[in-house]
Design an enzyme around this catalytic site. Structure first.
Site, PDB file in Angstrom:
ATOM      1  N   HIS A  48       0.917  -1.260   0.255  1.00 15.58           N
ATOM      2  CA  HIS A  48      -0.250  -0.257  -0.085  1.00 15.58           C
ATOM      3  C   HIS A  48       0.806   0.943   0.363  1.00 15.58           C
ATOM      4  O   HIS A  48       2.116   1.413   0.071  1.00 15.58           O
ATOM      5  CB  HIS A  48      -0.626  -0.327   1.585  1.00 15.58           C
ATOM      6  CG  HIS A  48       0.028   0.111   2.656  1.00 15.58           C
ATOM      7  ND1 HIS A  48      -0.147  -1.227   3.500  1.00 15.58           N
ATOM      8  CD2 HIS A  48       0.223   0.863   3.552  1.00 15.58           C
ATOM      9  CE1 HIS A  48       0.575  -0.720   4.512  1.00 15.58           C
ATOM     10  NE2 HIS A  48       0.671   0.992   4.681  1.00 15.58           N
TER      11      HIS A  48
HETATM   12  C1  T46 Z   1       2.606   0.918   6.732  1.00 11.76           C
HETATM   13  C2  T46 Z   1       3.370  -0.214   7.481  1.00 11.76           C
HETATM   14  C3  T46 Z   1       5.391  -0.011   7.945  1.00 11.76           C
HETATM   15  C4  T46 Z   1      -4.900  -0.875  12.680  1.00 11.76           C
HETATM   16  O1  T46 Z   1      -5.412  -1.368  13.501  1.00 11.76           O
HETATM   17  N1  T46 Z   1      -3.866   0.593  13.348  1.00 11.76           N
HETATM   18  C5  T46 Z   1      -2.876   0.796  13.350  1.00 11.76           C
HETATM   19  O2  T46 Z   1      -2.360   2.226  13.564  1.00 11.76           O
HETATM   20  C6  T46 Z   1      -1.825   0.156  12.080  1.00 11.76           C
HETATM   21  C7  T46 Z   1      -0.618   0.733  11.361  1.00 11.76           C
HETATM   22  C8  T46 Z   1      -3.173  -0.894  12.167  1.00 11.76           C
HETATM   23  N2  T46 Z   1      -4.560  -1.234  12.553  1.00 11.76           N
HETATM   24  C9  T46 Z   1      -4.902  -2.614  11.535  1.00 11.76           C
HETATM   25  C10 T46 Z   1      -5.561  -2.597  10.162  1.00 11.76           C
HETATM   26  C11 T46 Z   1      -5.264  -3.870  10.107  1.00 11.76           C
HETATM   27  O3  T46 Z   1      -6.040  -4.289  10.516  1.00 11.76           O
HETATM   28  O4  T46 Z   1      -3.890  -3.469  11.706  1.00 11.76           O
HETATM   29  C12 T46 Z   1      -3.858  -5.234  11.273  1.00 11.76           C
HETATM   30  C13 T46 Z   1      -2.716  -5.019   9.906  1.00 11.76           C
HETATM   31  O5  T46 Z   1      -2.319  -3.322   9.382  1.00 11.76           O
HETATM   32  P1  T46 Z   1      -2.059  -3.724   7.896  1.00 11.76           P
HETATM   33  O6  T46 Z   1      -1.528  -4.581   7.398  1.00 11.76           O
HETATM   34  O7  T46 Z   1      -2.028  -2.280   7.262  1.00 11.76           O
HETATM   35  O8  T46 Z   1       0.344  -3.514   8.398  1.00 11.76           O
HETATM   36  P2  T46 Z   1       1.155  -3.582   7.282  1.00 11.76           P
HETATM   37  O9  T46 Z   1       1.957  -3.857   8.767  1.00 11.76           O
HETATM   38  O10 T46 Z   1       0.710  -4.374   6.094  1.00 11.76           O
HETATM   39  O11 T46 Z   1       1.379  -2.054   7.521  1.00 11.76           O
HETATM   40  C14 T46 Z   1       1.140  -1.031   8.362  1.00 11.76           C
HETATM   41  C15 T46 Z   1       1.177  -0.312   8.911  1.00 11.76           C
HETATM   42  O12 T46 Z   1      -0.466  -0.149   8.590  1.00 11.76           O
HETATM   43  C16 T46 Z   1       1.377   1.230   7.041  1.00 11.76           C
HETATM   44  O13 T46 Z   1       0.690   2.087   7.071  1.00 11.76           O
HETATM   45  O14 T46 Z   1       3.489   1.272   6.594  1.00 11.76           O
HETATM   46  O15 T46 Z   1       2.892  -0.916   8.435  1.00 11.76           O
END
Ligand code: T46
Length: 131
Positions: A48
């Site tokens: 993303h």
């Molecule tokens: C990024 C990279 C480095 C939340 O509820 N609150 C939060 O602050 C975050 C970051 C995530 N979430 C929830 C949303 C999803 O259900 O946690 C779950 C996993 O999130 P995501 O799939 O977006 O995680 P990554 O590791 O793909 O990405 C994250 C950050 O979302 C993103 O901003 O730059 O880490």
């Protein structure tokens, strides 16, 4: 496409310490902190970009690879130093992978969590950065 921020290592004969002071060491006001650990070596997270969010990403333990894409070129950054942060502004597509077993990544973010700020479709990302 990105910057690396070097933090000063303090501490003493007993071990290392890195202080990070809001608005001094980080180029934005920190509104959120989260951390990621326990990810398999071959997992690929991210996929993303963000429309507005800026972040500093610090591998406080272990190491991993960040694949970054600004819509024109791709670059891989190996993160391994707990005294170095990867500063990403908005509109950078990221994928991250190759997590060592002990990898813990701490992220300092400029905004509260907002799913509306995410661009999760690569073609949509290309369209938005081309504007
Ligand atoms: C990024 C990279 C480095 C939340 O509820 N609150 C939060 O602050 C975050 C970051 C995530 N979430 C929830 C949303 C999803 O259900 O946690 C779950 C996993 O999130 P995501 O799939 O977006 O995680 P990554 O590791 O793909 O990405 C994250 C950050 O979302 C993103 O901003 O730059 O880490």
């Amino acid at each position: 496409m990105y910057q690396l921020i070097n933090f000063t290592v303090r501490g003493d004969y007993q071990g290392n310490l890195v202080p990070i002071e809001a608005e001094k060491d980080i180029p934005f006001k920190i509104k959120r902190v989260y951390y990621i650990w326990g990810t398999d070596y071959n997992a690929v997270r991210g996929h993303h970009a963000h429309r507005k969010l800026e972040q500093v990403i610090i591998p406080i333990a272990g190491n991993c690879d960040f694949i970054l894409d600004d819509g024109k070129k791709r670059e891989t950054v190996h993160l391994y130093s707990p005294n170095q942060g990867l500063y990403l502004k908005h509109n950078i597509w990221r994928e991250f992978t190759h997590f060592s077993k002990d990898c813990v990544v701490m992220v300092l973010a400029s905004e509260h969590y907002d799913e509306g700020d995410y661009i999760r479709d690569y073609e949509q990302f290309k369209k938005e950065v081309a504007k």
